[in-house]
Design a protein around this motif. Structure first.
Motif: not given
Ligand SMILES: Cc1ncc(C[n+]2csc(CCO)c2C)c(N)n1
Ligand SMILES: Nc1ncnc2c1ncn2[C@@H]1O[C@H](COP(=O)(O)OP(=O)(O)OP(=O)(O)O)[C@@H](O)[C@H]1O
Ligand SMILES: Nc1ncnc2c1ncn2[C@@H]1O[C@H](COP(=O)(O)OP(=O)(O)OP(=O)(O)O)[C@@H](O)[C@H]1O
Ligand SMILES: [Mg+2]
Ligand SMILES: [Mg+2]
Lengths: 315, 280, 279, 279, 280
Positions: A22-23, A55, A169, A171-172, A259, D239
């Motif tokens: 996803e990212w 994203g 979110f 786990p970022t 995660y 991020a």
């Molecule tokens: C588990 C999980 N779910 C959704 C996202 C969503 N996401 C995708 S890209 C992005 C932007 C980062 O600055 C974000 C928040 C994530 N990262 N991790």
């Protein structure tokens, strides 16, 4: 375990399979890095290639379009997309617990403490839907919370103490950075009150029809790799760090731990890594539906349990 | 008019009648030409009912008051005006101006020097040669020879901005001469030159004229220049421009400079002057 | 021998006016066609788009068909038009400020080589500086209001205006400046009466870049933090995977750009009639 | 009575050359100052920045101090320089394509008013179309490689080049075109020998907008889907809330822009020496 | 020289000595002026060691070969050249050219007509008046009166592009005359005009000269024009430009046009011509 799937190796050599994240690089990538290094995907007859996504909302359509064959994608964009009839099928779940979490200043101990305080949330997106469901589920008075629509400045304002709570979110890397700056924060996972799924394994329908065994192999191989990571944590972490020089190792560590809490906790702990139940998807769909984000499409049309590992891969 | 043995002055109208019979050696012919500048409310008739012809190796001068339509006429002959604004018939060596232009028959010196500021003097002179399609003749002179002939030796590598007004005009002149056209249209080519340089340019022009078949249409304000160089002087009237008089100049060639001091010469000049005064 | 008794006034008569036959004027139908032809081409493009989408069966989440987009617009007309209004206002604001500041800076640059040398690096920095990098700063400094959006719009629109106007201000006829100096004209007069008229065609030329730029800037500004406007709506509908709506919104943005652009072209014809295009 | 026996050659002598005293030349120190002064100003700005951050105690996640940025750069030099290299290459690519396509389109526009009328709406659409809206399309059409990034860079850089060059191609001296026509020059010759030289100052003027634009475009392209380049790194560090790194990366982007810009200005002096700036 | 009672020819050097004593009625004075165009390797000496003076209400003509430095000299007097390129002393009414310019004392007609393409003819003529700082005098004539005097009645609303070459030159002329300066510098102002229009312009110029105190420096290629209009004709030599001869023209004023046919007139013209030929 996992030897059961070795029969899937086709005679004509490994099946090519393109996977989308996803990212870009974060904790979830360690499964693929380690799995490839340990030749776990190869063992299941897969020539796996992978790439970052842009994203969820951009990446889900790309899986639907066949630009990728499978994806490890957030539950929200996946269910929203599937609800609109995108030709994708949910074939597995990495995380059966949702990632949306409230970070709050230390004096907020429980949801009710949010009343009379300010909270930043992306109101028009998944987080917003989760917040609405959370208010309902916890019974707090939503009108007493000053909701600030999140933008590029809200995190800085939260750090500066100008906002009392922040929906993230979990786990970022950014969560890790916030927690590093304010270690005393209260962490209120919405999962505690609103059941929702996290990362799902999503397959393109046409690929699924043509290569059902490859998809089945992928779900199993991914789950086996996740187990391998749990069993060889430090080695997997070192590999991830070496592959992702642009991400702070501390953030990678945090992200990986977060995660894998989802990958190996809760439902997975009892039923095996990668598995899920349709009810969980439906609950997530409900949350999105009530916020007007997703359409009510029968889950049977886009969820299948047929590709889960034939034998549970217990963490 | 007494003693006007070498002078033939013909009414514009009468010459029209006779010249309806096309002559074989005719290079340029204008019949009942009317030219309008601008469009709609802004439209202005610049010249009207113009008949004119230039024979092979003839030099015809056009004189007339400022704004009477001389430059307009030259542009029309060169085929540089939009078709819609020119009425009547113009032929250059039996072709339309456009065709003649495309056959490389015409060269023109504009009233104000038109030089490319990004090219040196020398490369301004060679510009038309570099681009002339279908041209096979090699020029008789090199650019620097031609520049020497207009008195600009040593200026080859200068840029137009580094020249005086007269020098720029001579570069324009050199450029037109390089092309060795069949019809050379010149719009006050010597206007910015002093008398001596002007005389040198006259000699140079006549030298070229003698060795080639060029027909020349020359717009000038100097009656002496017009008479000395031409076989015929066309006097134009103004508002709108018309051919008022055509004065044949029959002095034998080559003409010597002291011709200008002869009484015949003065008489023609006087004749033209009178005609000009009557045709404001 | 000469035409008899021609008037010999000392002053030339005014020029004769020509009558142009009405046939030379374009017919009404032709003129209507001329005015509308670019819209006709756009219209055909839309039809082609619809046909391509249907014939090749292109999925709506990749490229929605115009018909779906029209439906999407019809469903949300009020919301979308509000976004259109906001973005138009923001772009106009950014463009207006860019016009004033761009011309002012161009004047200063045209006056002094040193100023030009010192200012360009800073301008380059603000132009290249990615919005995401400075977004929090912009919001914290200027607040959660229209200002950061107008600033984003301004930052993109100002550059072409500045550069082209500076070019126009410095490529004047040197002798015309001399004429002014001989009249003891102030620098301001030279600016107003020579440099600025000379720079007007350059200014209008720059509008062709600055007008769409102002719209792009407003959209970017709305991405980083706004609650209204096409840019904000795009992020919302994009998160909902509503590709048809996203495309409608994107095309509405383009519409703002095109309208801006055409207004500028139309103004150009009125304001600088002396500029002749040599084709 | 007159100066005796002046030579009376028929050809003018070449002009006399003047000797300029060496005092009129600028001293070495002064010249060094001239070359470095814009860097000196930049340097002072950095020092001021550090002081402001320290005095007002501005939080690093809002505006990092230059010292933190230097530390961040030192820690990640290899990674950042790789990003710098990538972004430079992408910008160069986009700029190069924009140059070729922009000049080509400008030529077509200068030839035909109809073409101009029909093409501008489409160009406006591609210019204004928000990248986020078309990002998946770009990637699906052009693949997950450098192409979408170069296209983004191209899309921003092409507009000013196109517009300014078209302006330059159509504001030629009409009589010079007549001179060419009289030589039976082809349209191509007129283009090459009159229009293009005339448009060169306009082209270089447009570079002042297009060069930073190409960098911005490359960054935008990298935001939507790349794993290298300054734009990608900015999203990743943003991020991580690593503002210091984001600022370093943003300033490296600006550096690319400034270097591009200055190369263009320097080329301008060499290629169009006949353009005189009237201040 | 026989019968040269009205002609005084003085060597440039000798006149320098006498004029070192500044005269009270002196308007323009050049002492040992040297002008360099360009810089470094490109530098070219345009004029060198020029001494010249113009008295009150005097008309001085400058003649010389194309490129000898006439325009350069006018620009220097008007203070339009960079200070670094002008050596020697120039004073205009006792001030430096820059100061004189800033006091609005000088007006100039450039060699090529310099018009603002975005202004109508009328508004081109009024341009300097609109911007002249510290000017209180109201002009004697309106722009359209002035335009009528140069033969451009009815052209007020035209744009420069819609004019002929000679018409544009007359607009420039009208603009300079509107200013009623103390010193009028004219660089071939009548070059693009036919003889009759030119004569009309001469009369107009002299009319203005008679009713004002203007001193005129006129660059021209027409010796007749120079002699007919001037009190003194300065002959310049070339490469670099120097004052070769100064010829006083003492015909009484007002001068009638038939003066041009007088033998005295021809003799002066011949004298200048010889001087020009000797000073290439
Ligand atoms: C588990 C999980 N779910 C959704 C996202 C969503 N996401 C995708 S890209 C992005 C932007 C980062 O600055 C974000 C928040 C994530 N990262 N991790
Ligand atoms: N910018 C320049 N750089 C170098 N040389 C120049 C420049 N301008 C003029 N010159 C040279 O200086 C000399 C004098 O020029 P100027 O224009 O004064 O001549 P002029 O007497 O007015 O000639 P003309 O009668 O042709 O107008 C010429 O030889 C010219 O080539
Ligand atoms: N573009 C135009 N629009 C309208 N009128 C024009 C245009 N060009 C020229 N004219 C008019 O047409 C008439 C003829 O112009 P032209 O240039 O042919 O005169 P000319 O005889 O060459 O004059 P000159 O001796 O002054 O150069 C003039 O009255 C002029 O004002
Ligand atoms: Mg003319
Ligand atoms: Mg001159």
């Amino acid at each position: 375990g996992g030897s059961s799937s070795s029969a899937d190796v086709p005679a004509g050599g490994p099946t090519p399979l393109k996977m989308a994240f996803e990212w870009t690089c974060s904790g979830d990538w360690s499964v693929v890095y380690s799995g490839l290094e340990q030749k776990i995907f190869e063992k299941h007859g897969l020539a796996l290639t992978y790439d970052r996504g842009q994203g969820g909302s951009d990446t889900v359509p790309m899986v639907a379009a066949g630009e990728f064959d499978v994806g490890l994608l957030g539950a929200a964009p996946t269910i929203i997309g599937a609800g609109q009839g995108l030709p994708i099928t949910i074939v597995g779940a990495a995380a059966t617990s949702g990632p949306v979490t409230i970070l709050a200043s230390p004096d907020i101990k429980q949801p009710a403490d949010l009343e009379g305080r300010s909270l930043a949330v992306q109101t028009d997106q998944f987080e917003g839907a989760m917040w609405e469901a959370y208010v309902k589920a916890t019974g707090i008075d939503g009108s007493k919370v000053e909701v600030i629509p999140a933008d590029d400045a809200t995190t800085a304002e939260f750090l500066a103490g100008k906002i009392d709570a922040l929906v993230v979110f979990y786990p970022t890397a950014s969560t890790q950075a916030v927690l590093a700056a304010r270690p005393d924060l209260t962490i209120l996972p919405m999962q505690d009150h609103v059941p929702a799924y996290g990362h799902l394994m999503v397959a393109n329908n046409r690929y699924l029809a043509e290569h059902p065994d490859a998809v089945r192999g992928f779900v199993t191989a991914w789950s086996e790799s996740a187990k391998w990571v749990v069993d060889h944590w430090d080695q997997a972490y070192q590999l991830l760090v070496s592959k992702c020089p642009e991400v702070d190792p501390a953030a990678l560590k945090f992200s990986m731990e977060a995660y894998f809490d989802g990958y190996t906790g809760g439902y997975a702990k009892e039923h095996g890594i990668g598995t899920f139940e349709i009810a969980g998807i439906e609950k997530t769909q409900e949350v999105l539906e009530s916020a007007g984000l997703a359409k009510d499409r029968p889950t049977a049309e886009f969820v299948s349990l047929d590709y889960l590992p034939s034998q549970p891969i217990m963490p | 008019m007494p003693g006007a043995s070498q002078i033939t002055v013909s009414r514009a109208e009468s010459s029209t009648g006779s010249s309806a019979v096309a002559r074989s050696d005719e290079r340029v012919r204008l019949q009942d030409v009317c030219i309008v500048h601008g469009r709609g409310d802004q439209a202005v008739v610049a010249v009207e009912g113009v008949d004119m012809h230039v024979g092979a190796r003839e030099i015809v001068s056009i004189v007339g008051h400022s704004g009477c339509g001389k430059s307009t006429l030259l542009r029309a002959i060169a085929g540089l005006l939009p078709n819609a604004s020119v009425q009547g018939r113009i032929s250059v060596m039996g072709r339309s101006p456009d065709e003649a232009r495309r056959s490389g028959l015409i060269s023109m010196v504009f009233q104000e020097s038109v030089l490319a500021p990004w090219r040196t003097v020398e490369r301004n002179v060679t510009l038309p040669l570099e681009v002339a399609r279908g041209r096979t003749r090699t020029p008789r002179r090199t650019a620097s020879e031609q520049l020497e002939l207009v008195g600009l030796k040593g200026y080859e590598k200068r840029y137009p901005k580094q020249l005086s007004g007269g020098q720029r005009q001579r570069v324009s002149l050199a450029r037109a001469l390089m092309m060795e056209p069949e019809v050379l249209l010149m719009d006050e080519p010597f206007g910015a030159l002093d008398e001596i340089t002007r005389d040198e340019m006259h000699s140079e022009l006549l030298r070229i004229w003698e060795t080639t078949h060029v027909s020349i249409v020359l717009v000038t304000h100097s009656l002496a220049e017009a008479i000395f160089l031409s076989d015929r002087v066309v006097v134009m009237s103004s508002h709108p421009g018309r051919v008022a008089d055509t004065i044949e100049v029959d002095f034998p060639r080559p003409r010597r400079t002291d011709l200008k001091d002869s009484p015949e010469f003065s008489r023609i000049a006087h004749r033209i002057r009178v005609s000009l005064e009557h045709n404001r | 021998m000469t035409t008899a008794a021609a008037p010999t006034t000392s002053v030339a008569e005014p020029p004769v006016r020509a009558e142009i036959p009405p046939a030379a004027r374009a017919g009404l139908l032709l003129r209507v066609f001329r005015i509308t032809r670019s819209w006709l081409v756009l219209g055909s493009a839309v039809v082609l788009w619809q046909v391509v989408v249907e014939v090749f069966g292109i999925a709506p989440y990749i490229l929605p068909a115009p018909s779906e987009m029209i439906a999407s617009f019809a469903d949300n007309a009020g919301l979308f038009l509000d976004g259109l209004l906001m973005t138009t206002l923001m772009s106009l604001g950014g463009f207006g400020v860019a016009l004033v500041v761009g011309v002012a800076l161009a004047v200063l640059m045209a006056r002094s080589a040193l100023f030009e040398e010192l200012v360009y690096p800073f301008l380059n920095i603000v132009r290249v500086m990615p919005t995401v990098a400075v977004a929090p700063l912009l919001i914290i400094w200027f607040g959660r209001n229209a200002l950061p959006i107008i600033i984003c719009s301004f930052l993109i629109a100002v550059f072409p205006i500045l550069v082209d106007v500076a070019h126009g201000l410095t490529s004047v006829d040197e002798d015309l400046v001399s004429v002014m100096k001989l009249a003891n004209a102030s620098e301001l007069s030279i600016l107003l009466h020579v440099r600025i008229p000379n720079a007007l065609p350059y200014l209008f030329s720059s509008f062709r870049v600055a007008a769409p730029g102002a719209v792009v800037g407003a959209l970017l500004g709305e991405f980083i933090g706004a609650r209204r406007g096409l840019g904000y709506l795009i992020t919302v509908y994009s998160a909902q995977l509503n590709t048809a709506a996203v495309f409608v919104l994107a095309l509405l943005s383009c519409l703002v750009g095109i309208v801006f652009f055409n207004v500028c072209v139309w103004l150009e014809r009125i304001v600088v009639p002396w500029r002749t295009v040599v084709r």
